[in-house]
Design a protein around this motif. Structure first.
Motif, PDB file in Angstrom:
ATOM      1  N   LEU A  94     -15.163  18.727 -15.929  1.00  0.00           N
ATOM      2  CA  LEU A  94     -16.074  19.779 -16.389  1.00  0.00           C
ATOM      3  C   LEU A  94     -15.326  20.946 -17.030  1.00  0.00           C
ATOM      4  N   ASN A  95     -14.047  20.678 -17.384  1.00  0.00           N
ATOM      5  CA  ASN A  95     -13.273  21.689 -18.094  1.00  0.00           C
ATOM      6  C   ASN A  95     -12.970  22.914 -17.225  1.00  0.00           C
ATOM      7  N   HIS A 121     -23.115  34.714 -20.936  1.00  0.00           N
ATOM      8  CA  HIS A 121     -22.390  34.566 -19.683  1.00  0.00           C
ATOM      9  C   HIS A 121     -21.222  33.625 -19.931  1.00  0.00           C
ATOM     10  N   PHE A 122     -20.472  33.317 -18.889  1.00  0.00           N
ATOM     11  CA  PHE A 122     -19.392  32.338 -19.066  1.00  0.00           C
ATOM     12  C   PHE A 122     -19.472  31.229 -18.028  1.00  0.00           C
ATOM     13  N   PHE A 123     -19.439  30.000 -18.484  1.00  0.00           N
ATOM     14  CA  PHE A 123     -19.191  28.833 -17.624  1.00  0.00           C
ATOM     15  C   PHE A 123     -18.163  27.970 -18.345  1.00  0.00           C
ATOM     16  N   PRO A 124     -17.215  27.378 -17.613  1.00  0.00           N
ATOM     17  CA  PRO A 124     -16.186  26.582 -18.296  1.00  0.00           C
ATOM     18  C   PRO A 124     -16.747  25.351 -19.009  1.00  0.00           C
ATOM     19  N   GLY A 176     -28.283  29.170 -14.694  1.00  0.00           N
ATOM     20  CA  GLY A 176     -27.204  29.226 -15.676  1.00  0.00           C
ATOM     21  C   GLY A 176     -27.379  28.075 -16.651  1.00  0.00           C
ATOM     22  N   ALA A 177     -26.928  28.269 -17.900  1.00  0.00           N
ATOM     23  CA  ALA A 177     -27.151  27.223 -18.901  1.00  0.00           C
ATOM     24  C   ALA A 177     -26.200  27.398 -20.077  1.00  0.00           C
TER      25      ALA A 177
END
Ligand code: DAH
Length: 345
Positions: free
Chosen positions: A144-145, A254-257, A290-291
């Motif tokens: 998932l990086n 936002h940030f998600f990897p 989150g998305a």
């Protein structure tokens, strides 16, 4: 009267007493034969009219008949009371007594909300799939990086399992449902659209808003030309169906990897309708998930052509959605199994 009459009376008594099966019937019979004006009294009254030499013999026969009648009645009396006794001491059913109501089983509020949410996505064409709660470190993070130095990989934030040396890969209790994205993409070619409900685990101290186990629903759609507007459209349909058509929705960067760009989605506060209250901490908005657009590195890890495909993903906490929808202020209520709480849903 003659001795023939005595025989007739005896015979008719025997057939009549056979038919009697109640005390009142028996009493009627007794009066008919032994009563003051009964058949026996009539026989006795005949005696003085008989020739003197016949009297003793006739008297004896009347007496014998009297004894016979008495003993037959006594016998019948015993029989009736013994059968009545049986029906009293045997099992008795009071058909007027109210029955014992059986409690009907029903689904836990978390299961109800999970089914409602999955049902909404299912109606939009998403398939519902599940993955294991014990995951590989690769699926939960690397695929998932999520970089090696990411804090969520820390043992304080993830339950690692004692993994046998032979297994090669470190195992853990999945900390989110996102690793099932990796599993689905490794085993399926695009186009695909799935929602993934399930339990996740984090070593958090338990309080009103944290639990070491909770539930998430993940979403993933991959095809040619999937755009951020598709994500927004799908999530808006979902949020309005769960919280009501009059809510507003907004997306904050936002940030998600595992997604780029990424966003957090809010709905206008369902309590104050956006004016600001204690539930939304005066912000007027409630964060629900989150998305983002699937990161190309995630596609590469599962062997998808990043030039050909794009996709969106999202993840939400089921307890949070349920708490907002039902106005519940403590997550622990879901897991204490207190029926006074659970019966309200
Ligand atoms: N896995 C994230 C978490 O547990 C939630 C999430 C955010 C899932 C963004 C996603 C996503 O698929 O695109 O906090």
């Amino acid at each position: 009267m003659s001795s023939l009459d005595i025989e007739t009376i005896k015979a008719s008594l025997e057939t009549e007493i056979e038919k009697v099966n109640s005390f009142s019937g028996l009493e009627e019979l007794r009066l008919k034969y032994l009563g003051r004006k009964g058949l026996l009294a009539q026989l006795t009254s005949v005696i003085p009219t008989l020739p003197v030499e016949e009297r003793p013999d006739f008297g004896q026969q009347v007496n014998a008949l009297k004894n016979k009648i008495n003993s037959l009645i006594e016998e019948k009396q015993r029989l009736i009371s013994s059968t009545q006794g049986k029906s009293i001491s045997g099992p008795r059913v009071d058909i007027g007594m109210p029955g014992i109501a059986q409690d009907l089983g029903y689904l836990h509020p978390i299961t109800q909300i999970t089914e409602e949410i999955c049902g909404i996505f299912s109606s939009l064409g998403f398939a519902i799939v599940e993955g294991p709660e014990i995951e590989t470190e690769y699926n939960n993070f690397t695929g998932l990086n999520i970089p090696l130095e990411h804090p969520s990989r820390d043992a304080f934030d993830t339950f690692y399992l004692k993994t046998p040396k032979t297994s090669g890969e470190r195992l853990l209790l999945r900390s989110h449902t996102s690793p099932v994205q990796v599993r689905v993409m490794k085993s399926t070619k695009p186009p695909l659209a799935v929602v993934i409900p399930g339990r996740v685990y984090r070593p958090d101290a338990v309080d009103a808003s944290h639990s070491f186990m909770f539930h998430q629903i993940e979403g993933l759609a991959v095809d040619k030309n999937i755009r951020f507007s598709d994500l927004k459209g799908v999530l808006e349909v979902f949020a309005k169906r769960v919280f009501g058509q009059d809510i507003k929705m907004r997306f904050r960067p936002h940030f998600f990897p595992f997604t780029e760009p990424s966003a957090e989605a809010d709905i206008s506060c369902i309590i104050c309708k956006g004016k600001g209250c204690s539930v939304c901490s005066r912000k007027g908005w409630l964060e629900i998930l989150g998305a983002g657009m699937v990161h190309p590195n995630v596609f590469s890890a599962v062997g998808y052509d990043t030039k050909k495909y794009t996709g969106f993903a999202f993840g939400m906490g089921v307890e949070r959605i349920a708490m907002l929808k039902f106005g519940i202020d403590d997550i622990r209520l879901f897991f204490e199994n207190d029926l006074r709480f659970l019966k309200q849903f």
